[in-house]
Design a protein around this motif. Sequence first.
Motif, PDB file in Angstrom:
ATOM      1  N   ASP A   1      19.681  28.518  92.136  1.00 40.66           N
ATOM      2  CA  ASP A   1      19.345  28.846  90.745  1.00 40.66           C
ATOM      3  C   ASP A   1      17.862  28.725  90.440  1.00 40.66           C
ATOM      4  O   ASP A   1      17.461  28.601  89.278  1.00 40.66           O
ATOM      5  CB  ASP A   1      20.139  27.937  89.805  1.00 40.66           C
ATOM      6  N   LEU A   2      17.008  28.776  91.460  1.00 40.00           N
ATOM      7  CA  LEU A   2      15.567  28.670  91.225  1.00 40.00           C
ATOM      8  C   LEU A   2      14.974  30.036  90.896  1.00 40.00           C
ATOM      9  O   LEU A   2      15.395  31.055  91.428  1.00 40.00           O
ATOM     10  CB  LEU A   2      14.869  28.103  92.463  1.00 40.00           C
TER      11      LEU A   2
ATOM     12  N   ARG B   1      15.602  18.131  99.379  1.00 40.03           N
ATOM     13  CA  ARG B   1      16.163  19.411  99.792  1.00 40.03           C
ATOM     14  C   ARG B   1      15.069  20.469  99.838  1.00 40.03           C
ATOM     15  O   ARG B   1      14.016  20.324  99.222  1.00 40.03           O
ATOM     16  CB  ARG B   1      17.265  19.849  98.815  1.00 40.03           C
ATOM     17  N   SER B   2      15.322  21.547 100.569  1.00 40.30           N
ATOM     18  CA  SER B   2      14.382  22.656 100.624  1.00 40.30           C
ATOM     19  C   SER B   2      14.692  23.630  99.494  1.00 40.30           C
ATOM     20  O   SER B   2      15.814  23.657  98.973  1.00 40.30           O
ATOM     21  CB  SER B   2      14.493  23.377 101.962  1.00 40.30           C
TER      22      SER B   2
ATOM     23  N   MET C   1      10.814  22.275  89.712  1.00 40.66           N
ATOM     24  CA  MET C   1      11.311  21.767  90.990  1.00 40.66           C
ATOM     25  C   MET C   1      10.233  21.765  92.079  1.00 40.66           C
ATOM     26  O   MET C   1      10.106  20.799  92.824  1.00 40.66           O
ATOM     27  CB  MET C   1      12.501  22.609  91.450  1.00 40.66           C
ATOM     28  N   TYR C   2       9.475  22.853  92.178  1.00 39.34           N
ATOM     29  CA  TYR C   2       8.449  22.965  93.216  1.00 39.34           C
ATOM     30  C   TYR C   2       7.191  23.622  92.656  1.00 39.34           C
ATOM     31  O   TYR C   2       7.269  24.518  91.828  1.00 39.34           O
ATOM     32  CB  TYR C   2       8.938  23.817  94.402  1.00 39.34           C
ATOM     33  N   TRP C   3       6.079  23.150  93.145  1.00 37.73           N
ATOM     34  CA  TRP C   3       4.809  23.826  92.899  1.00 37.73           C
ATOM     35  C   TRP C   3       4.513  24.682  94.116  1.00 37.73           C
ATOM     36  O   TRP C   3       4.503  24.188  95.258  1.00 37.73           O
ATOM     37  CB  TRP C   3       3.701  22.794  92.684  1.00 37.73           C
ATOM     38  N   LEU C   4       4.306  25.968  93.928  1.00 35.29           N
ATOM     39  CA  LEU C   4       3.993  26.876  95.029  1.00 35.29           C
ATOM     40  C   LEU C   4       2.479  26.969  95.172  1.00 35.29           C
ATOM     41  O   LEU C   4       1.808  27.718  94.453  1.00 35.29           O
ATOM     42  CB  LEU C   4       4.613  28.253  94.768  1.00 35.29           C
ATOM     43  N   ALA C   5       1.950  26.201  96.080  1.00 40.19           N
ATOM     44  CA  ALA C   5       0.493  26.058  96.220  1.00 40.19           C
ATOM     45  C   ALA C   5      -0.031  26.905  97.372  1.00 40.19           C
ATOM     46  O   ALA C   5       0.623  27.052  98.409  1.00 40.19           O
ATOM     47  CB  ALA C   5       0.144  24.593  96.467  1.00 40.19           C
TER      48      ALA C   5
ATOM     49  N   VAL D   1       5.690  22.474  97.168  1.00 42.06           N
ATOM     50  CA  VAL D   1       5.450  21.044  96.984  1.00 42.06           C
ATOM     51  C   VAL D   1       6.493  20.489  96.011  1.00 42.06           C
ATOM     52  O   VAL D   1       6.541  20.899  94.849  1.00 42.06           O
ATOM     53  CB  VAL D   1       4.031  20.793  96.427  1.00 42.06           C
ATOM     54  N   PRO D   2       7.350  19.556  96.447  1.00 39.89           N
ATOM     55  CA  PRO D   2       8.395  19.013  95.562  1.00 39.89           C
ATOM     56  C   PRO D   2       7.799  18.307  94.348  1.00 39.89           C
ATOM     57  O   PRO D   2       6.792  17.602  94.457  1.00 39.89           O
ATOM     58  CB  PRO D   2       9.139  18.016  96.455  1.00 39.89           C
ATOM     59  N   LEU D   3       8.452  18.469  93.214  1.00 38.88           N
ATOM     60  CA  LEU D   3       7.981  17.859  91.973  1.00 38.88           C
ATOM     61  C   LEU D   3       8.916  16.784  91.442  1.00 38.88           C
ATOM     62  O   LEU D   3       8.634  16.183  90.412  1.00 38.88           O
ATOM     63  CB  LEU D   3       7.771  18.935  90.904  1.00 38.88           C
TER      64      LEU D   3
END
Length: 206
Positions: A79-80, A72-73, A104-108, A63-65
């Motif tokens: 660098d994540l 972007r995906s 950058m992203y929440w991994l839900a 989920v983009p933050l």
Amino acid sequence: MAGAKVVRDNNRLPDLISVLEELHRTEIHIGIFGKDDSHLLMIANVNEFGATIRPRKAKRLAVPLNKRARERSPRSFSDLWPLKTADGALYLVRNKGSNQVEFMYWLATQVTIPERAFIRGGFDANAGRFSDRAVRLLKKVMVGTLDMHGFFELMGDYIVSELKRYMTNLRDPENSFATKSSKGRSNPLIDSGRLRDAITYKVVRT
């Protein structure tokens, strides 16, 4: 002939019957129609009725933050790295500077979208206005200043405009923090405006 009287038949009963018959066999369909944009229809259904989204091929949803992540995906960033917080939530972040990271992203494991009935809610909130407008327009039909085609067109336009206004003003339930972070807007249903602009009507003869 002197004294003759001219009798005019002002009986409007046949016109009333014609109007009632037209109302009986005609419907105004309001909403977002699938053949116009199936993806947009899916978004509309999810918001109208609510949904729980789960990943199909992966273990988690990214989920983009923020805006950059949204455009972007995760795979496009080199660098994540994963970060798990004390409450067990998992994120993809990247270094932002000395002892700082950018989320950058929440991994839900799943995302629940609450019901935001902008079509049904809009109808319920404006039922009185719709009824009043219909009565006023039908009076014009009966005196001959408006035909039935015009009646349905004016009603369709009015209902659509009121539903769009209702949708624009809707604030509850509000967006999650993750959604607000990536959208930059607090309105839960307005982003680019495509969903609102897609609301339309069709006059259908049954």
